[in-house]
Design a protein around this motif. Structure first.
Motif, PDB file in Angstrom:
ATOM      1  N   TYR A 147      52.186  30.336  -5.956  1.00  0.00           N
ATOM      2  CA  TYR A 147      53.603  30.086  -6.203  1.00  0.00           C
ATOM      3  C   TYR A 147      54.071  30.614  -7.559  1.00  0.00           C
ATOM      4  N   ALA A 148      53.358  31.584  -8.119  1.00  0.00           N
ATOM      5  CA  ALA A 148      53.676  32.070  -9.467  1.00  0.00           C
ATOM      6  C   ALA A 148      55.109  32.584  -9.576  1.00  0.00           C
ATOM      7  N   PHE A 149      55.587  33.282  -8.543  1.00  0.00           N
ATOM      8  CA  PHE A 149      56.956  33.813  -8.529  1.00  0.00           C
ATOM      9  C   PHE A 149      57.721  33.294  -7.307  1.00  0.00           C
ATOM     10  N   ASP A 150      57.364  32.125  -6.884  1.00  0.00           N
ATOM     11  CA  ASP A 150      57.952  31.495  -5.708  1.00  0.00           C
ATOM     12  C   ASP A 150      59.477  31.372  -5.832  1.00  0.00           C
ATOM     13  N   PHE A 151      60.193  31.840  -4.819  1.00  0.00           N
ATOM     14  CA  PHE A 151      61.645  31.734  -4.741  1.00  0.00           C
ATOM     15  C   PHE A 151      62.367  32.305  -5.966  1.00  0.00           C
ATOM     16  N   CYS A 152      61.864  33.418  -6.477  1.00  0.00           N
ATOM     17  CA  CYS A 152      62.632  34.200  -7.456  1.00  0.00           C
ATOM     18  C   CYS A 152      63.568  35.085  -6.633  1.00  0.00           C
ATOM     19  N   ASP A 153      64.691  34.521  -6.219  1.00  0.00           N
ATOM     20  CA  ASP A 153      65.510  35.186  -5.203  1.00  0.00           C
ATOM     21  C   ASP A 153      66.352  36.342  -5.736  1.00  0.00           C
ATOM     22  N   LYS A 154      66.287  36.613  -7.040  1.00  0.00           N
ATOM     23  CA  LYS A 154      66.951  37.782  -7.607  1.00  0.00           C
ATOM     24  C   LYS A 154      65.983  38.928  -7.871  1.00  0.00           C
ATOM     25  N   VAL A 166      43.281  39.495  -7.908  1.00  0.00           N
ATOM     26  CA  VAL A 166      43.530  38.361  -7.024  1.00  0.00           C
ATOM     27  C   VAL A 166      45.014  38.017  -7.032  1.00  0.00           C
ATOM     28  N   ILE A 167      45.595  37.904  -5.831  1.00  0.00           N
ATOM     29  CA  ILE A 167      46.956  37.410  -5.657  1.00  0.00           C
ATOM     30  C   ILE A 167      46.846  36.172  -4.786  1.00  0.00           C
ATOM     31  N   HIS A 168      47.056  35.021  -5.364  1.00  0.00           N
ATOM     32  CA  HIS A 168      46.843  33.775  -4.637  1.00  0.00           C
ATOM     33  C   HIS A 168      47.987  33.473  -3.668  1.00  0.00           C
ATOM     34  N   GLY A 169      47.754  32.519  -2.805  1.00  0.00           N
ATOM     35  CA  GLY A 169      48.699  32.163  -1.759  1.00  0.00           C
ATOM     36  C   GLY A 169      50.086  31.830  -2.283  1.00  0.00           C
ATOM     37  N   CYS A 170      51.098  32.303  -1.558  1.00  0.00           N
ATOM     38  CA  CYS A 170      52.508  32.018  -1.860  1.00  0.00           C
ATOM     39  C   CYS A 170      52.957  32.550  -3.218  1.00  0.00           C
ATOM     40  N   ALA A 171      52.208  33.494  -3.776  1.00  0.00           N
ATOM     41  CA  ALA A 171      52.526  34.004  -5.120  1.00  0.00           C
ATOM     42  C   ALA A 171      53.946  34.553  -5.211  1.00  0.00           C
ATOM     43  N   PHE A 172      54.399  35.246  -4.165  1.00  0.00           N
ATOM     44  CA  PHE A 172      55.743  35.822  -4.144  1.00  0.00           C
ATOM     45  C   PHE A 172      56.543  35.289  -2.945  1.00  0.00           C
ATOM     46  N   TYR A 173      56.246  34.081  -2.577  1.00  0.00           N
ATOM     47  CA  TYR A 173      56.902  33.466  -1.424  1.00  0.00           C
ATOM     48  C   TYR A 173      58.411  33.303  -1.667  1.00  0.00           C
ATOM     49  N   GLY A 174      59.211  33.708  -0.705  1.00  0.00           N
ATOM     50  CA  GLY A 174      60.651  33.459  -0.778  1.00  0.00           C
ATOM     51  C   GLY A 174      61.437  34.361  -1.700  1.00  0.00           C
TER      52      GLY A 174
END
Length: 216
Positions: A147-154, A166-174
């Motif tokens: 979730y490092a960049f989770d929901f950065c919608d811009k 390594v790119i962990h789960g949900c790193a760029f989710y949303g």
């Protein structure tokens, strides 16, 4: 002890500030009236996530505070950012080795951050729900947390260096405005939902692993 003026005073010396100690997250929203905190010299360590979700925080003072008062650095880990300040750009000081858990979470005014090459790890939730429009993960960074960049919608542009493994789960989710991303050949693991829930992502390019040169 509360003074009635928004100031909290402890009767004894505080040695440690634990994880989620001033967590601003409540249920499904972020609510916290904390605007400024002064870390006394008696404090030995501040744990990651101590100020997670403190959306009204404007300034750090005292021990571990950066010169500009916008950040908190403990043992070369960037632990927290004063997310309510009006700055749209921020340069993480050189020498920082990790961006801590939830350090920039909800920094909605932040559109650009410079991450130095000294940073080896970006921890989970580090830039969650920020106003970032582009991100360059520098040469030297090896891991991007959950979730490092989770929901950065811009967020429209992400550049990953060829040291990221390594790119962990949900790193760029949303990240709904991210249209394309190149995964360097150095990446050996991509966690579940790392690039899920996109509306505009049309291209993911995986760089091939080239065979070693063999001299005849």
């Amino acid at each position: 002890q509360q003074t009635g003026e928004g100031v909290m005073i402890f009767n004894g010396a505080v040695k440690y500030i634990g994880r989620s100690a001033f967590n601003g997250y409540s249920g499904s929203s972020y609510v916290n009236g904390l605007k400024c905190i002064t870390i006394p010299d008696d404090v030995v360590f501040v744990y990651e996530g101590a100020f997670y979700g403190c959306t009204t925080l404007e300034e750090f003072r005292g021990k571990f505070a950066t010169d500009d008062g916008k950040g908190l650095i403990v043992d070369d880990i960037f632990m927290a950012y004063a997310v309510a300040n009006e700055s749209s750009d921020y340069v993480i000081p050189d020498g920082v080795k990790a961006v801590g858990y939830g350090a920039f979470c909800r920094a909605v005014n932040l559109t650009n951050v410079t991450i130095p090459s000294s940073v080896k790890v970006i921890e989970g939730h580090a830039f969650q729900r920020t106003g970032l429009t582009r991100v360059t993960v520098p040469q030297g960074t090896k891991s991007i947390g959950e979730y490092a960049f989770d929901f950065c919608d811009k967020l429209t542009s992400v550049t990953l260096s060829n040291t990221v493994g390594v790119i962990h789960g949900c790193a760029f989710y949303g990240c709904q405005n991210l249209r394309s991303i190149t995964i360097p050949s150095s990446v050996s693991f991509i966690g579940g939902d790392a690039f899920s829930n996109y509306n505009k992502l049309t291209e993911i390019y995986l760089q091939p692993v080239l065979p070693p040169n063999i001299d005849n």
